[in-house]
Design a protein around this motif. Structure first.
Motif, PDB file in Angstrom:
ATOM      1  N   SER A   1      32.446 -26.962  -9.591  1.00 12.44           N
ATOM      2  CA  SER A   1      31.103 -26.399  -9.473  1.00 12.44           C
ATOM      3  C   SER A   1      30.035 -27.489  -9.499  1.00 12.44           C
ATOM      4  O   SER A   1      30.161 -28.490 -10.196  1.00 12.44           O
ATOM      5  CB  SER A   1      30.866 -25.423 -10.624  1.00 12.44           C
ATOM      6  OG  SER A   1      29.548 -25.541 -11.100  1.00 12.44           O
TER       7      SER A   1
ATOM      8  N   ARG B   1      18.157 -25.550 -11.943  1.00 15.35           N
ATOM      9  CA  ARG B   1      19.585 -25.526 -12.283  1.00 15.35           C
ATOM     10  C   ARG B   1      19.809 -26.362 -13.538  1.00 15.35           C
ATOM     11  O   ARG B   1      19.126 -27.357 -13.746  1.00 15.35           O
ATOM     12  CB  ARG B   1      20.421 -26.090 -11.127  1.00 15.35           C
ATOM     13  CG  ARG B   1      20.432 -25.195  -9.906  1.00 15.35           C
ATOM     14  CD  ARG B   1      21.361 -25.707  -8.828  1.00 15.35           C
ATOM     15  NE  ARG B   1      21.058 -27.086  -8.468  1.00 15.35           N
ATOM     16  CZ  ARG B   1      21.915 -27.884  -7.814  1.00 15.35           C
ATOM     17  NH1 ARG B   1      23.109 -27.432  -7.469  1.00 15.35           N
ATOM     18  NH2 ARG B   1      21.579 -29.122  -7.507  1.00 15.35           N
TER      19      ARG B   1
ATOM     20  N   LEU C   1      28.640 -16.104  -0.408  1.00 11.46           N
ATOM     21  CA  LEU C   1      27.828 -17.311  -0.198  1.00 11.46           C
ATOM     22  C   LEU C   1      28.392 -18.082   0.978  1.00 11.46           C
ATOM     23  O   LEU C   1      29.446 -18.695   0.872  1.00 11.46           O
ATOM     24  CB  LEU C   1      27.852 -18.206  -1.438  1.00 11.46           C
ATOM     25  CG  LEU C   1      27.025 -17.773  -2.645  1.00 11.46           C
ATOM     26  CD1 LEU C   1      27.142 -18.822  -3.732  1.00 11.46           C
ATOM     27  CD2 LEU C   1      25.570 -17.557  -2.298  1.00 11.46           C
TER      28      LEU C   1
ATOM     29  N   LEU D   1      21.585 -19.326   2.096  1.00 10.32           N
ATOM     30  CA  LEU D   1      22.569 -18.824   1.129  1.00 10.32           C
ATOM     31  C   LEU D   1      22.083 -17.541   0.460  1.00 10.32           C
ATOM     32  O   LEU D   1      22.859 -16.633   0.190  1.00 10.32           O
ATOM     33  CB  LEU D   1      22.877 -19.898   0.074  1.00 10.32           C
ATOM     34  CG  LEU D   1      23.617 -21.116   0.639  1.00 10.32           C
ATOM     35  CD1 LEU D   1      23.594 -22.264  -0.359  1.00 10.32           C
ATOM     36  CD2 LEU D   1      25.044 -20.772   1.016  1.00 10.32           C
TER      37      LEU D   1
ATOM     38  N   GLU E   1      32.665 -23.488  -3.274  1.00  8.55           N
ATOM     39  CA  GLU E   1      32.263 -22.416  -4.182  1.00  8.55           C
ATOM     40  C   GLU E   1      32.374 -21.068  -3.487  1.00  8.55           C
ATOM     41  O   GLU E   1      31.396 -20.461  -3.108  1.00  8.55           O
ATOM     42  CB  GLU E   1      30.848 -22.675  -4.686  1.00  8.55           C
ATOM     43  CG  GLU E   1      30.786 -23.942  -5.512  1.00  8.55           C
ATOM     44  CD  GLU E   1      29.386 -24.267  -5.978  1.00  8.55           C
ATOM     45  OE1 GLU E   1      28.586 -23.349  -6.147  1.00  8.55           O
ATOM     46  OE2 GLU E   1      29.102 -25.449  -6.162  1.00  8.55           O
TER      47      GLU E   1
ATOM     48  N   THR F   1      23.378 -18.737  -5.342  1.00  6.01           N
ATOM     49  CA  THR F   1      23.792 -20.019  -5.905  1.00  6.01           C
ATOM     50  C   THR F   1      22.731 -20.569  -6.872  1.00  6.01           C
ATOM     51  O   THR F   1      21.565 -20.275  -6.726  1.00  6.01           O
ATOM     52  CB  THR F   1      24.076 -21.022  -4.762  1.00  6.01           C
ATOM     53  OG1 THR F   1      24.485 -22.254  -5.317  1.00  6.01           O
ATOM     54  CG2 THR F   1      22.876 -21.235  -3.883  1.00  6.01           C
TER      55      THR F   1
END
Length: 402
Positions: A48, A106, A190, A238, A345, A383
């Motif tokens: 990831s 993130r 995704l 995405l 992913e 994501t």
């Protein structure tokens, strides 16, 4: 020979480990085993975030956080009030892992390595005496009186409570259907768009802040778009792929998108701006320098696509050329022909029907002592660490109710 445990957790991924650790921390007397079909545990954690492990997203308000889940928005509201992003940070800190926030929200371990998260989990399971059993591919699940019996290719396990944290594993979904559970059939969630188009052919690596719409649907998304060798990617695309997972699957991944390269500026305003530029820069060539927040290469490509020659001066633009250019900038039409998996992913939309789960406990409404954690249920996110947050929250709730 049967191996007896209080609780068996099937699936050695993020959700499985988090559930196991939280169960035994709350009740050290319980005998818990994690069964993993592969030779290694925590594989998705390892890859990831490009090997850095995007643990979560810095969105701390449950009612805001749920908006990142195309499937599960309504159901996750309660669970996020029990265990949200702030709790995740605290949990990892308590277990010796410091997290940091990046500009896009993130969150990663300060070490920048997913190994830190893996080591944290492995250390905790060892310390707590949780059995981590690899190479255990579940062949069948039975309910006998008040216990669950799990058969793998080499062993039989018996436990009072069973937690399934197997992600998008079709074999397990099939077993659950035999138990009367409804499974929403999985479709990819995704993915990036395959587009062959002369306007972007020479521009891989170029990015822009855009608004994208899918023709004949309500799907729309804003954010950074990245041009790639095979078409278009980046958060804007995405997001569309997640929210449109079912719709785009039904279209067999053949559809038309409209790209506004100027994000929220409409065609009329753009025409006005272009007319002003025509006055101001009369003697300069149109294609040389981008007057908008676009790279010069992208600007030049859109100018050429509007039927404007490379050397054309602003003063010489015809009304039609000006309109064409405004149209290319704010409403570029692109044909999408197929999809590509986004990195490694791989996320699917699909899983146990949410109506059959009690979200206060993550227990099956059909079978007592059967719990679900992570992506085995029909929940998925865009994501940015959101799929992991679902794993942490659902794992925490399972542990709490057990």
């Amino acid at each position: 020979m049967n191996q007896n445990f209080d609780i068996i957790i099937v699936g050695g991924g993020a959700a499985g480990f988090f559930t196991a650790i939280n169960i035994v921390e709350k009740n050290p007397k319980l005998k818990v085993a994690i069964l993993e079909r592969g030779a290694e545990v925590l594989n998705k954690v390892r890859i990831s975030g490009g090997g850095r492990c995007n643990v979560m997203h810095a969105c701390f308000e449950p009612n805001e956080l749920v908006k990142f889940y195309p499937r599960g928005e309504k159901e996750l509201r309660g669970p996020f009030h029990q265990f949200c992003s702030g709790d995740t940070i605290e949990w990892f800190e308590k277990h010796g892992v410091e997290l940091k926030i990046e500009a896009d929200g993130r969150m990663f371990p300060v070490s920048n390595s997913s190994q830190t998260i893996i080591d944290c989990f492995l250390k905790a399971t060892q310390k707590l005496g949780i059995a981590v059993l690899t190479g255990q591919s579940v062949q069948s699940i039975f309910k006998k009186d008040t216990v669950w019996k799990v058969e793998t290719q080499s062993e039989n396990y018996i436990a009072e409570k069973l937690v399934l944290a197997t992600g998008g594993n079709p074999k397990v979904w099939e077993m659950l259907q035999n138990f009367g559970h409804a499974v929403v059939s999985p479709v990819p969630s995704l993915f990036t768009f395959n587009i062959k188009d002369s306007r972007i052919k020479e521009l891989p690596g170029v990015a822009a802040q855009v608004t994208v719409k899918v023709k004949d649907t309500k799907l729309t998304s804003t954010g950074p778009l990245l041009i790639t060798h095979w078409g278009m990617s980046g958060p804007a695309i995405l997001k569309l792929s997640a929210w449109g997972a079912r719709i785009l699957h039904d279209k067999n991944y053949q559809f038309t998108i409209f790209v506004n390269w100027l994000n929220d500026v409409d065609k009329e305003d753009t025409e006005k701006t272009l007319k002003e530029l025509k006055q101001e820069h009369a003697k300069k060539s149109v294609s040389k320098k981008s007057p908008f927040e676009l790279t010069n290469r992208l600007w030049e490509s859109l100018v050429l696509a509007s039927g404007i020659e490379v050397e054309t001066k602003w003063a010489d633009l015809s009304k039609i050329q000006l309109q064409n250019l405004a149209n290319q900038l704010t409403n570029g039409t692109f044909q999408v022909n197929g999809k590509s998996t986004f990195k490694e992913e791989f996320v699917t939309a699909g899983g146990i029907d949410l109506k059959e789960i009690n979200f206060k406990t993550m227990e099956s409404k059909l079978h007592e002592n059967l719990y679900f954690a992570g992506e085995i249920v029909n929940i998925d996110a865009i994501t940015g660490g959101f799929n992991f947050q679902n794993a942490w929250t659902s794992g925490f709730i399972v542990a709490n109710s057990i």
